[in-house]
Design a protein around this motif. Structure first.
Motif, short mmCIF file in Angstrom:
data_model
loop_
_atom_site.label_atom_id
_atom_site.label_comp_id
_atom_site.label_asym_id
_atom_site.label_seq_id
_atom_site.Cartn_x
_atom_site.Cartn_y
_atom_site.Cartn_z
N MET A 101 37.18 39.07 39.15
CA MET A 101 36.11 38.21 39.66
C MET A 101 36.08 38.28 41.19
O MET A 101 37.14 38.35 41.83
N GLN A 102 34.87 38.28 41.72
CA GLN A 102 34.69 38.26 43.18
C GLN A 102 34.19 36.87 43.58
O GLN A 102 33.24 36.36 42.98
N ALA A 103 34.84 36.31 44.56
CA ALA A 103 34.51 34.95 45.00
C ALA A 103 34.38 34.92 46.51
O ALA A 103 34.98 35.74 47.22
N SER A 104 33.57 34.00 46.98
CA SER A 104 33.47 33.71 48.41
C SER A 104 34.35 32.50 48.68
O SER A 104 34.06 31.39 48.22
N PRO A 164 40.35 34.61 33.65
CA PRO A 164 39.25 34.38 32.70
C PRO A 164 37.92 34.32 33.44
O PRO A 164 37.78 33.65 34.46
N LEU A 165 36.94 35.04 32.92
CA LEU A 165 35.66 35.15 33.60
C LEU A 165 34.93 33.82 33.60
O LEU A 165 34.98 33.04 32.63
N PHE A 196 31.26 39.17 38.66
CA PHE A 196 32.44 39.85 38.13
C PHE A 196 32.06 41.30 37.89
O PHE A 196 31.30 41.64 37.00
N ASN A 197 32.60 42.15 38.77
CA ASN A 197 32.26 43.57 38.78
C ASN A 197 33.56 44.37 38.94
O ASN A 197 34.27 44.22 39.93
N ASN A 198 33.85 45.22 37.97
CA ASN A 198 35.09 46.00 38.01
C ASN A 198 35.00 47.18 38.97
O ASN A 198 36.02 47.78 39.31
N THR A 199 33.78 47.55 39.40
CA THR A 199 33.62 48.72 40.27
C THR A 199 33.80 48.39 41.74
O THR A 199 33.85 49.30 42.56
#
Length: 459
Positions: A101-104, A164-165, A196-199
């Motif tokens: 997961m990407q968060a600010s 967990p997403l 949520f981006n795995n790349t």
């Protein structure tokens, strides 16, 4: 002057009041009908039994239901405390999976310490609380996510972690410890989920340095930059540079035989790269390579299970390296290479640039060599003086007088030759002038005669 008809204004007011009264009567009638139907439904439902009424009407507000949950750990029942209620909720189908997961994220201004990359923190997102090890980064102008060792002050940063997403725009709350006596203010950071981006990749800048071990014309073998030939193959084609500013490129791993190059004690021939440069480099040059490498985010996720232990105990997850050293009284390892040392560089002396005398006249004044010390003749300084006898002194004085007479005669002869040369050149110039005048007069007479002949021929 304008004239108003007050009777028409009164009629309009009466019409609006009549319409309002009619509308109010209509709504009142609707309310009465709805209330009447409600009473009829309640009277009909009261006549039915409880099960049939639940099937038709459903569960009424304020009623109690009983839930049966299967597969619950026995610790939940053993340490259950009625003073701490259990809230039942539901999650979407996409939130059952785990991933990156990407968060600010932004460090809370009241939290005293900065957050370090890959240090464990406890994150609360939606219905879940778990411990994870995030990697902090910041986005550059070209869109690259550059890794940060610590969170910045008073601004958001990019954080990537495994867990967990949760749907985007979900709130994030992070703490470092669950106990109340660890820090005066527990909330470490706040933020929100971006996606949520795995790349997505987080890059880290590295600088590799090396030194030349063998130099050809514009090719050199660089050592101490790579540890193996496989690492050299990974950086083939990368741009390198020397401290003096000469640019180059990594070609490939050098194949060196054991006897081709002198080898120091404890030094291997692995990781020596063959590089090309714009110009010939020196053995004292330092070669460095700037590159970006991918940073792997740890796939660590530890769910917080405070409901499975007694309330007087504090949940303990993974601890940081500093906490483990403090708990086991382990001193901080001292690395000699990490200690700042005074830089001592030998002053290099270069030979002065020699410019030919013919070329110095063509150069501008600021480029001409100036204020250079005169070259001392070491032979004259180191010469041993010779002491002469009286007879040798008389002979040397006679020779000096003869030389002086010779120089005077040569000087007088040179002056006489210059006077003769000047007189000859003046006479020659005068003769040439007379010759030119005579030739001009002859041409004038000839041209006149030719002109008269042409005129006669025309007539």
């Amino acid at each position: 002057m304008a004239c108003f008809n007050f009777q028409e204004v009164d009629n309009d007011k009466k019409k609006s009041k009549r319409e309002e009264s009619n509308g109010g009567d209509y709504f009142d009638k609707l309310k009465e009908e709805i209330e009447l139907r409600k009473q009829i439904n309640i009277s009909e439902l009261n006549e039915l039994d409880e099960d049939t009424r639940v099937e038709i009407e459903g569960f009424r507000t304020g009623s109690y239901i009983r839930l049966e949950v299967h597969g619950v750990p026995f610790e939940l029942i053993e340490h259950f405390d009625p003073s701490h209620p259990i809230i039942v909720g539901g999650i979407g189908l996409g939130e059952e999976n785990t991933g990156y997961m990407q968060a600010s994220l932004k460090r809370h201004r009241w939290h005293r310490k900065v957050l370090k990359t890959k240090d464990p923190i406890i994150v609360s997102i939606g219905w879940r609380r778990f411990q994870t090890t995030p990697v902090y980064a910041i986005e550059d102008r070209n869109g690259r996510h550059r890794m940060l060792k610590y969170t910045p002050e008073h601004m958001h940063c990019f954080a990537m972690f495994w867990g967990p997403l949760a749907p985007p725009k979900s709130g994030v709350l992070a703490v470092q410890h669950l106990s109340n006596n660890q820090v005066p203010f527990r909330i470490s950071a706040t933020g929100w989920i971006q996606e949520f981006n795995n790349t997505a990749r987080i890059m880290k800048k590295i600088k590799l340095t090396g030194a030349p071990c063998k130099i050809f014309k514009k090719t050199a073998l660089i050592k101490q930059m790579f540890t193996s030939d496989l690492e050299v193959a990974r950086f083939e084609g990368a741009a390198i540079r020397t401290v003096s500013g000469i640019r180059g490129q990594v070609k490939k791993a050098a194949k060196i035989e054991p006897g081709d190059m002198p080898k120091r004690k404890g030094e291997s021939t692995e990781g020596i790269a063959r590089c090309t440069f714009e110009d010939k480099i020196l053995m004292s040059d330092i070669v460095f390579l700037r590159a970006w490498v991918n940073v792997e985010v740890p796939t660590y996720c530890n769910l917080v299970t405070t409901a499975l232990q007694p309330r007087d105990q504090t949940w303990q997850g993974m601890r940081t390296t500093a906490e483990l050293r403090r708990a086991h009284n382990i001193p901080i390892p001292h690395n000699k290479d990490s200690v700042y040392k005074p830089i001592e560089r030998k002053v290099r002396k270069f030979n002065p640039l020699e410019i030919p005398a013919k070329l110095q006249h063509l150069l501008p004044f600021k480029s001409k060599p100036k204020d250079r010390p005169k070259h001392k003749n070491t032979l004259v300084e180191n010469r041993v003086p010779v002491l002469m006898e009286p007879s040798e002194k008389k002979t040397y004085a006679a020779i000096q007088q003869l030389r002086l007479l010779k120089h005077e005669k040569a000087k007088k002869k040179k002056m006489q030759d210059e006077k003769k040369k000047k007189a000859y050149e003046a006479e020659k110039a005068k003769t040439e002038q007379l010759t030119k005048k005579r030739q001009r007069d002859e041409r004038r007479v000839r041209y006149r005669a030719e002109d008269k002949q042409k005129k006669r021929a025309r007539r």
